[in-house]
Motif scaffolding. Sequence first.
Motif, PDB file in Angstrom:
ATOM      1  N   ALA A   1      49.446  46.576  43.876  1.00  0.00           N
ATOM      2  CA  ALA A   1      48.608  47.760  44.052  1.00  0.00           C
ATOM      3  C   ALA A   1      47.138  47.424  43.809  1.00  0.00           C
ATOM      4  CB  ALA A   1      49.055  48.870  43.108  1.00  0.00           C
ATOM      5  N   GLY A   2      46.863  46.610  42.789  1.00  0.00           N
ATOM      6  CA  GLY A   2      45.482  46.216  42.490  1.00  0.00           C
ATOM      7  C   GLY A   2      44.861  45.412  43.615  1.00  0.00           C
ATOM      8  N   ILE A   3      45.599  44.456  44.147  1.00  0.00           N
ATOM      9  CA  ILE A   3      45.095  43.641  45.261  1.00  0.00           C
ATOM     10  C   ILE A   3      44.894  44.503  46.507  1.00  0.00           C
ATOM     11  CG2 ILE A   3      45.617  41.705  46.799  1.00  0.00           C
ATOM     12  CD1 ILE A   3      47.242  40.478  44.507  1.00  0.00           C
ATOM     13  N   SER A   4      45.844  45.389  46.785  1.00  0.00           N
ATOM     14  CA  SER A   4      45.775  46.239  47.979  1.00  0.00           C
ATOM     15  C   SER A   4      44.572  47.166  47.922  1.00  0.00           C
ATOM     16  CB  SER A   4      47.061  47.052  48.116  1.00  0.00           C
ATOM     17  OG  SER A   4      48.182  46.213  48.231  1.00  0.00           O
ATOM     18  N   TYR A   5      44.281  47.701  46.737  1.00  0.00           N
ATOM     19  CA  TYR A   5      43.122  48.585  46.594  1.00  0.00           C
ATOM     20  C   TYR A   5      41.828  47.842  46.903  1.00  0.00           C
ATOM     21  CZ  TYR A   5      39.469  51.412  44.458  1.00  0.00           C
ATOM     22  OH  TYR A   5      38.310  52.123  44.251  1.00  0.00           O
ATOM     23  N   GLU A   6      41.693  46.637  46.359  1.00  0.00           N
ATOM     24  CA  GLU A   6      40.472  45.865  46.611  1.00  0.00           C
ATOM     25  C   GLU A   6      40.339  45.516  48.086  1.00  0.00           C
ATOM     26  OE1 GLU A   6      38.231  45.587  44.341  1.00  0.00           O
ATOM     27  OE2 GLU A   6      39.541  46.421  42.785  1.00  0.00           O
ATOM     28  N   PHE A   7      41.455  45.230  48.721  1.00  0.00           N
ATOM     29  CA  PHE A   7      41.434  44.906  50.145  1.00  0.00           C
ATOM     30  C   PHE A   7      41.019  46.124  50.955  1.00  0.00           C
ATOM     31  CE2 PHE A   7      43.213  43.335  54.173  1.00  0.00           C
ATOM     32  CZ  PHE A   7      42.778  42.017  54.124  1.00  0.00           C
ATOM     33  N   LEU A   8      41.568  47.297  50.615  1.00  0.00           N
ATOM     34  CA  LEU A   8      41.207  48.528  51.318  1.00  0.00           C
ATOM     35  C   LEU A   8      39.739  48.857  51.107  1.00  0.00           C
ATOM     36  CD1 LEU A   8      42.296  51.019  52.929  1.00  0.00           C
ATOM     37  CD2 LEU A   8      42.593  52.136  50.710  1.00  0.00           C
ATOM     38  N   LYS A   9      39.269  48.700  49.885  1.00  0.00           N
ATOM     39  CA  LYS A   9      37.869  48.989  49.552  1.00  0.00           C
ATOM     40  C   LYS A   9      36.938  48.047  50.327  1.00  0.00           C
ATOM     41  CE  LYS A   9      34.890  49.466  45.446  1.00  0.00           C
ATOM     42  NZ  LYS A   9      34.633  50.908  45.547  1.00  0.00           N
ATOM     43  N   PHE A  10      37.324  46.778  50.409  1.00  0.00           N
ATOM     44  CA  PHE A  10      36.509  45.776  51.099  1.00  0.00           C
ATOM     45  C   PHE A  10      36.424  46.071  52.598  1.00  0.00           C
ATOM     46  CE2 PHE A  10      36.321  41.688  53.402  1.00  0.00           C
ATOM     47  CZ  PHE A  10      35.110  41.210  52.939  1.00  0.00           C
ATOM     48  N   THR A  11      37.569  46.338  53.224  1.00  0.00           N
ATOM     49  CA  THR A  11      37.571  46.591  54.664  1.00  0.00           C
ATOM     50  C   THR A  11      36.876  47.918  55.001  1.00  0.00           C
ATOM     51  OG1 THR A  11      39.791  47.562  54.483  1.00  0.00           O
ATOM     52  CG2 THR A  11      39.652  45.237  55.093  1.00  0.00           C
ATOM     53  N   GLY A  12      37.001  48.903  54.110  1.00  0.00           N
ATOM     54  CA  GLY A  12      36.323  50.174  54.342  1.00  0.00           C
ATOM     55  C   GLY A  12      34.815  50.065  54.235  1.00  0.00           C
ATOM     56  N   LYS A  13      34.343  49.206  53.347  1.00  0.00           N
ATOM     57  CA  LYS A  13      32.906  49.055  53.118  1.00  0.00           C
ATOM     58  C   LYS A  13      32.220  48.306  54.250  1.00  0.00           C
ATOM     59  CE  LYS A  13      29.610  47.356  49.639  1.00  0.00           C
ATOM     60  NZ  LYS A  13      29.467  46.712  48.300  1.00  0.00           N
ATOM     61  N   TYR A  14      32.924  47.356  54.866  1.00  0.00           N
ATOM     62  CA  TYR A  14      32.297  46.499  55.870  1.00  0.00           C
ATOM     63  C   TYR A  14      32.885  46.732  57.256  1.00  0.00           C
ATOM     64  CZ  TYR A  14      30.390  44.081  51.816  1.00  0.00           C
ATOM     65  OH  TYR A  14      29.721  43.781  50.655  1.00  0.00           O
TER      66      TYR A  14
END
Length: 291
Positions: free
Chosen positions: A231-244
Amino acid sequence: MSQYAYGGQAVIEGVMMRGGQNMAVAVRRASGEIVEHCEKVVSLTERWRILNLPFIRGFILLVESLIMGVQTLAYSANQVVEEVGETISPWEMALSVMFALGAGIILFFLIPVWLAHFLTPYLPSPLYQNLGEGFLRMLIFLLYVLIISLLPDIQRVFAYHGAEHKVIHAYEAGEVLVVENVRKYSTLHPRCGTSFLLFVMLISIVVFSLCGDLSLAMRLLSRVLLLPVIAGISYEFLKFTGKYQKVWLISWLSIPGLWLQKLTTRQPDDQQLEVALYALKKVMASQAGDQ
């Protein structure tokens, strides 16, 4: 550039919106009246800096979202049923959500392990067994989403989900927040929870493939214990792709999640858009009042 990254979720005949340190949920009753509830919410990640560290904050925010989801679902359900003299207690809703969460862990994580275990004699190595488990998990997940998307009551919730996304798109584009301006926007959004769930499924394949050769009992236990990590890794991945999203290579990573949202969203009508707008405006007003 918008100051806050507002987001939310669909509820029964309504939408919840959250931004900054406030939350608002708007629900349309059978009479046509829109009722709302606002409250202040402060994440544990803002109270304790250590909980806001990457890969830790994702699991904390997921748990908080589940708790808030129970509260807003209970509120929306009661607004719908109280007109016929019934109410649903928060405990009843919490038990329902806890049952659904447990069933989800069994269906999407433990059953694929059990099924893959019987394929062991036909696979050349533990790595292939773990990859086979991941394939089964993804297949079960996609079939589940497809089946529930055919249910009429769920389709109404998915229409409110689409309304939520359209309203967020309009806000982020700087539009005047009226129904006429919101209609043209997409029901798909890269920061959606549906995309998060897909990332969970995909990242779990990678993480579990590194676990090596384990007994069936240890495999089952590891899948549950590693859920916070995934869940922690998935959140960071979602946050990263959403930001860029404006970087074309990164935006491509969001495409599978957007495809999946075609199942979990529907085109809303104007009344559903009105409810989503009501919720966003309420949380924006609450946010402005705190400044």
